[in-house]
Design an enzyme around this catalytic site. Structure first.
Site, short mmCIF file in Angstrom:
data_model
loop_
_atom_site.label_atom_id
_atom_site.label_comp_id
_atom_site.label_asym_id
_atom_site.label_seq_id
_atom_site.Cartn_x
_atom_site.Cartn_y
_atom_site.Cartn_z
N LYS A 53 -7.08 1.25 -3.27
CA LYS A 53 -6.65 0.62 -2.02
C LYS A 53 -6.65 1.62 -0.87
CE LYS A 53 -4.97 -2.31 0.93
NZ LYS A 53 -3.70 -2.99 1.01
N LYS B 170 0.90 4.14 8.99
CA LYS B 170 1.37 4.44 7.64
C LYS B 170 0.21 4.72 6.68
CE LYS B 170 2.45 0.88 4.97
NZ LYS B 170 1.69 0.81 3.68
N THR C 186 0.86 -1.18 0.00
CA THR C 186 0.00 0.00 0.00
C THR C 186 0.89 1.23 0.00
OG1 THR C 186 -1.71 -1.18 1.23
CG2 THR C 186 -1.82 1.22 1.25
#
Length: 304
Positions: A175, A243, A99
């Protein structure tokens, strides 16, 4: 009948190892690399070949599947010393699964294509169990040539492959929408179950009732059993959502799009990581809230 490829898998963690095993089951030759010696042993036990670095894994590979944690690791694996891109034969395809921000995906794709290779922006969803079963969801974008080259490997690893456009960056954008929801739903589930504990409810009964009610979510159903068992073994670590919600936040700030709920969830993950639980399961947000409120969830009885 799908054609059997030689596939390099770089990153044999909770997702990558299951993906490598799925590729082997489908008849592909798999060479893998990970910094963990145990991961390499597990790959060899499954019938794959362990390599000494990413480039070694990618020599003569038709497909390289990159399943590392973030953009910095992806960049190092692709373009660093002993990198994948320099080792692969022209016409090979890179499937990048971490990702990362859409901008990074576009940048990496351009460099990979300059080197005579193809690039699938292919982030994944489904967790370690679906990786093991070859049933992941790929939110992918790339050229038709890139998809054609990646097809047999994707079929081995995926239950569903969404082809979302011919430009890298689109898959990563889809995503990051998923990760906004996933992070918010985990944070909300942890808040709700700890709130239930604060009211002295039997939280295992709360779990039974909520999973049959409108307040349920996939994440509540998937993560709250970790809290009930007091088992914070990282299937997906807190630091992943620091993150990923950080990427969401950065994009919102740059485009002046308000993200009030995602921002609140991000702060909960940052607090949980700051409290020393960054490498633990992301359901540890519940432990953070319990500590703040002076409550004991299962497994916390021994903590002072």
């Amino acid at each position: 009948m799908s054609h059997h490829s030689s596939v390099a898998v770089v990153g044999l963690g909770s997702m990558g190892l299951g993906m490598a095993r799925s590729l082997l089951r489908a008849g592909h030759a798999v060479r893998g690399y990970d910094i963990s010696a145990d991961a390499l042993k597990a790959l060899e036990a499954a019938g794959g070949n362990a390599s000494s670095n990413p480039g070694d894994a990618a020599i003569s590979a038709d497909v390289a599947v990159i399943v590392v944690v973030n953009a910095a690791q992806t960049e190092t694996v692709l373009f660093g010393e002993n990198g994948v891109v320099a080792a692969m034969k022209p016409g090979g395809v890179v499937i990048a699964c971490a990702t990362i921000s859409p901008a990074e995906a576009k940048r990496f794709a351009a460099r990979v294509e300059e080197a005579g290779l193809l690039y699938v922006d292919g982030p994944i969803s489904g967790g370690s169990k679906k990786a093991e079963a070859g049933q992941l969801t790929f939110m992918a974008s790339g050229s038709s040539d890139a998809f054609a080259a990646a097809r047999s490997a994707l079929d081995a690893m995926a239950g569903t492959v969404y082809e979302l456009g011919d430009q890298p960056g689109i898959g990563s954008s889809f995503k990051i929408v998923n990760q906004l929801l996933a992070g918010v739903h985990i944070a909300a589930a942890c808040e709700a179950i700890t709130f239930a504990k604060s009211m002295d409810l039997d939280i295992s009964r709360v779990f039974d009732v909520i999973t049959k009610s409108a307040g349920n979510s996939w994440m509540f159903e998937n993560r709250i059993p970790h809290v009930l068992e007091g088992d914070y073994t990282p299937h997906s670590a807190v630091a992943i959502f620091t993150k990923d919600l950080g990427i969401v936040s950065d994009i919102g700030r740059q485009s002046k799009f308000p993200l009030p709920i995602a921002s609140a969830a991000l702060q909960l993950f940052i607090m949980t990581e700051a409290a020393g639980m960054g490498r633990d399961d992301d359901s540890s947000v519940a432990r953070l809230l319990a500590k703040v409120a002076g409550l004991k969830l299962p497994g916390m009885e021994d903590e002072d």
